[in-house]
Design an enzyme around this catalytic site. Structure first.
Site, PDB file in Angstrom:
ATOM      1  CB  THR A  63     -67.067 -34.474  51.306  1.00 32.91           C
ATOM      2  OG1 THR A  63     -66.426 -33.241  51.573  1.00 32.91           O
ATOM      3  CG2 THR A  63     -68.350 -34.229  50.527  1.00 32.91           C
ATOM      4  CE  LYS A  67     -63.994 -35.163  54.889  1.00 40.08           C
ATOM      5  NZ  LYS A  67     -62.646 -34.597  54.727  1.00 40.08           N
ATOM      6  N   GLY A 130     -58.352 -27.922  63.437  1.00 40.93           N
ATOM      7  CA  GLY A 130     -59.686 -28.450  63.151  1.00 40.93           C
ATOM      8  C   GLY A 130     -59.599 -29.873  62.628  1.00 40.93           C
ATOM      9  CG  ASN A 152     -56.390 -23.602  66.232  1.00 37.40           C
ATOM     10  OD1 ASN A 152     -56.569 -23.296  65.059  1.00 37.40           O
ATOM     11  ND2 ASN A 152     -57.403 -23.887  67.052  1.00 37.40           N
ATOM     12  NE  ARG A 153     -60.097 -18.277  65.277  1.00 40.01           N
ATOM     13  CZ  ARG A 153     -61.069 -18.179  64.382  1.00 40.01           C
ATOM     14  NH1 ARG A 153     -61.160 -17.110  63.615  1.00 40.01           N
ATOM     15  NH2 ARG A 153     -61.948 -19.150  64.242  1.00 40.01           N
ATOM     16  CB  THR A 154     -59.144 -21.900  69.815  1.00 41.91           C
ATOM     17  OG1 THR A 154     -60.020 -21.039  69.084  1.00 41.91           O
ATOM     18  CG2 THR A 154     -59.701 -22.176  71.190  1.00 41.91           C
ATOM     19  CE  LYS A 157     -61.530 -25.277  68.392  1.00 43.31           C
ATOM     20  NZ  LYS A 157     -62.061 -25.087  67.029  1.00 43.31           N
ATOM     21  CG  MET A 215     -54.655 -28.332  54.073  1.00 40.83           C
ATOM     22  SD  MET A 215     -55.513 -29.365  55.248  1.00 40.83           S
ATOM     23  CE  MET A 215     -54.130 -30.005  56.168  1.00 40.83           C
ATOM     24  N   GLY A 239     -54.244 -26.754  47.916  1.00 49.88           N
ATOM     25  CA  GLY A 239     -54.756 -28.055  48.324  1.00 49.88           C
ATOM     26  C   GLY A 239     -55.409 -28.890  47.238  1.00 49.88           C
TER      27      GLY A 239
HETATM   28  P1  NDP Z   1     -62.645 -26.790  60.831  1.00 49.50           P
HETATM   29  O1  NDP Z   1     -63.850 -25.927  60.836  1.00 49.50           O
HETATM   30  O2  NDP Z   1     -62.654 -28.093  61.532  1.00 49.50           O
HETATM   31  O3  NDP Z   1     -61.398 -25.958  61.429  1.00 49.50           O
HETATM   32  C1  NDP Z   1     -61.138 -24.634  61.009  1.00 49.50           C
HETATM   33  C2  NDP Z   1     -59.783 -24.198  61.517  1.00 49.50           C
HETATM   34  O4  NDP Z   1     -59.492 -22.916  60.953  1.00 49.50           O
HETATM   35  C3  NDP Z   1     -59.713 -24.027  63.034  1.00 49.50           C
HETATM   36  O5  NDP Z   1     -58.413 -24.365  63.449  1.00 49.50           O
HETATM   37  C4  NDP Z   1     -59.992 -22.525  63.203  1.00 49.50           C
HETATM   38  O6  NDP Z   1     -59.456 -21.997  64.375  1.00 49.50           O
HETATM   39  C5  NDP Z   1     -59.240 -21.998  62.009  1.00 49.50           C
HETATM   40  N1  NDP Z   1     -59.699 -20.659  61.540  1.00 49.50           N
HETATM   41  C6  NDP Z   1     -60.855 -20.345  60.919  1.00 49.50           C
HETATM   42  N2  NDP Z   1     -60.883 -19.047  60.595  1.00 49.50           N
HETATM   43  C7  NDP Z   1     -59.713 -18.513  61.025  1.00 49.50           C
HETATM   44  C8  NDP Z   1     -59.145 -17.206  60.991  1.00 49.50           C
HETATM   45  N3  NDP Z   1     -59.804 -16.166  60.445  1.00 49.50           N
HETATM   46  N4  NDP Z   1     -57.916 -17.034  61.514  1.00 49.50           N
HETATM   47  C9  NDP Z   1     -57.241 -18.063  62.070  1.00 49.50           C
HETATM   48  N5  NDP Z   1     -57.731 -19.328  62.139  1.00 49.50           N
HETATM   49  C10 NDP Z   1     -58.947 -19.542  61.625  1.00 49.50           C
HETATM   50  O7  NDP Z   1     -62.287 -26.981  59.286  1.00 49.50           O
HETATM   51  P2  NDP Z   1     -61.416 -28.152  58.635  1.00 49.50           P
HETATM   52  O8  NDP Z   1     -60.248 -28.401  59.499  1.00 49.50           O
HETATM   53  O9  NDP Z   1     -62.290 -29.271  58.280  1.00 49.50           O
HETATM   54  O10 NDP Z   1     -60.952 -27.499  57.246  1.00 49.50           O
HETATM   55  C11 NDP Z   1     -60.007 -26.446  57.208  1.00 49.50           C
HETATM   56  C12 NDP Z   1     -59.671 -26.065  55.777  1.00 49.50           C
HETATM   57  O11 NDP Z   1     -59.037 -27.128  55.103  1.00 49.50           O
HETATM   58  C13 NDP Z   1     -60.886 -25.707  54.923  1.00 49.50           C
HETATM   59  O12 NDP Z   1     -60.577 -24.545  54.181  1.00 49.50           O
HETATM   60  C14 NDP Z   1     -61.067 -26.894  54.017  1.00 49.50           C
HETATM   61  O13 NDP Z   1     -61.632 -26.524  52.783  1.00 49.50           O
HETATM   62  C15 NDP Z   1     -59.629 -27.359  53.842  1.00 49.50           C
HETATM   63  N6  NDP Z   1     -59.526 -28.788  53.505  1.00 49.50           N
HETATM   64  C16 NDP Z   1     -58.981 -29.137  52.302  1.00 49.50           C
HETATM   65  C17 NDP Z   1     -58.851 -30.457  51.939  1.00 49.50           C
HETATM   66  C18 NDP Z   1     -58.246 -30.794  50.613  1.00 49.50           C
HETATM   67  O14 NDP Z   1     -58.385 -31.940  50.154  1.00 49.50           O
HETATM   68  N7  NDP Z   1     -57.564 -29.889  49.968  1.00 49.50           N
HETATM   69  C19 NDP Z   1     -59.315 -31.539  52.814  1.00 49.50           C
HETATM   70  C20 NDP Z   1     -59.868 -31.072  54.075  1.00 49.50           C
HETATM   71  C21 NDP Z   1     -59.977 -29.745  54.365  1.00 49.50           C
HETATM   72  P3  NDP Z   1     -60.306 -22.019  65.765  1.00 49.50           P
HETATM   73  O15 NDP Z   1     -60.129 -23.389  66.326  1.00 49.50           O
HETATM   74  O16 NDP Z   1     -59.677 -20.977  66.593  1.00 49.50           O
HETATM   75  O17 NDP Z   1     -61.741 -21.728  65.405  1.00 49.50           O
END
Ligand code: NDP
Length: 275
Positions: A63, A67, A130, A152-154, A157, A215, A239
């Site tokens: 985790t 990863k 992400g 996505n916000r950005t 990506k 999630m 999630g």
């Molecule tokens: P990353 O850090 O790789 O990506 C985060 C994403 O969230 C990006 O797309 C980012 O956008 C976006 N983001 C963050 N803050 C905001 C905001 N305030 N408003 C809009 N968009 C936002 O994280 P992961 O992809 O690894 O994980 C994402 C979530 O998924 C986490 O909460 C994690 O706990 C959950 N998760 C749950 C799993 C499960 O088994 N239930 C498994 C894997 C993950 P930007 O690109 O613009 O920064």
């Protein structure tokens, strides 16, 4: 005969639910095994994993933040791990190779199907681009939705991911501010709910036939799911089931049978609520 050894590597790892989940799986299928939570230094995953396998470890989960390290550590990869660019499951094979897999996406899909969320022919909105989003796109496309809209916000990506996965099915990236219509299934893969925030997207994405999936998980509704329910969606799921689902897929890779997730999810929910 010593027990077969499994583990989860992360940093921090203290609050991991994986030992509990795999302990329940092992009991359910009557296959005693050892499964522990192991921390590794931030720059020390390779050494920790090497030692684990050299001393008899059969397989492990990986985790945050390891990863990608695990992706490089593996000597061969499944297609879904290759596409995810990340590995959450390692297994020592009999020929000495260590295979890297990513079971997160299938865990999500199986969780959705378990709730009878229709995916085939569905218009899916995936918010976030992400690591978590990247891991679920191929398994979602395998369910033959009519389309996946990725935002996505950005935006850049989301565009990159849409381009990467275009050969596998209908997916396109759309600017969040341009989305103004309803979807059958909405999956929030952003970490916004972690800080009680919402992605800046129109409320028109929700209809009375929409299923919402966040999630994130925790005590009570997530911020996103509460917003979805306030806007009268059919149902909203967090999630936790994805977590149990990915674990079941890992267990399957290691042990050759897939445990039933429903009783384990119920137990975990009780554990989360402190009952
Ligand atoms: P990353 O850090 O790789 O990506 C985060 C994403 O969230 C990006 O797309 C980012 O956008 C976006 N983001 C963050 N803050 C905001 C905001 N305030 N408003 C809009 N968009 C936002 O994280 P992961 O992809 O690894 O994980 C994402 C979530 O998924 C986490 O909460 C994690 O706990 C959950 N998760 C749950 C799993 C499960 O088994 N239930 C498994 C894997 C993950 P930007 O690109 O613009 O920064």
């Amino acid at each position: 005969q010593p027990l077969d050894r499994y583990a989860v590597f992360g940093n921090p790892i203290g609050h991991s639910k994986s030992p509990l989940i795999h302990g329940l799986f092992a009991r359910q299928v009557n296959q005693p095994l050892s499964y522990t939570a192991e921390t590794a230094p931030i720059d020390g995953f390779n050494h920790a994993a090497k030692t684990f396998f050299e001393t008899g470890g059969k397989g492990c989960n990986v985790t945050l933040p390891f990863k990608e390290d695990a992706y490089h550590f593996a000597t061969c990869l499944t297609e879904r791990a290759q596409l995810a660019g990340a590995v959450n499951t390692l297994k020592l094979l009999e020929n000495g190779e260590i295979i890297g897999d990513n079971t997160d996406g299938e865990g999500l899909v199986q969780d959705l199907l378990q709730y009878h969320v229709p995916l085939q022919g569905a218009r899916i909105l995936l918010i976030g681009a992400g690591g978590a989003a990247r891991g679920v796109i191929k398994p979602l496309l395998d369910q033959q939705p009519s389309e996946i809209t990725l935002t996505n916000r950005t935006l850049s990506k989301a565009q990159q991911l849409a381009e990467m996965f275009a050969p596998f099915g209908p997916i396109r990236a759309v600017d969040m501010s341009e989305i103004d219509r309803g979807f059958d299934v909405i999956i929030n893969s952003t970490s916004a709910s972690l800080s009680g925030e919402l992605p800046a997207i129109s409320v028109n994405i929700f209809t009375t036939t929409t299923y919402s999936y966040d999630m994130m998980y925790g005590l009570g509704q997530t911020t996103f799911n509460q917003w979805a329910l306030d806007n009268k969606v059919t149902a909203a799921y967090d999630g936790l089931g994805m977590l149990v689902g990915q674990a079941a897929e890992s267990f399957m890779l290691w042990r050759g049978l897939r445990p039933s997730t429903i009783p384990v999810l119920q137990e975990l929910r009780k554990n989360l609520e402190g009952k």
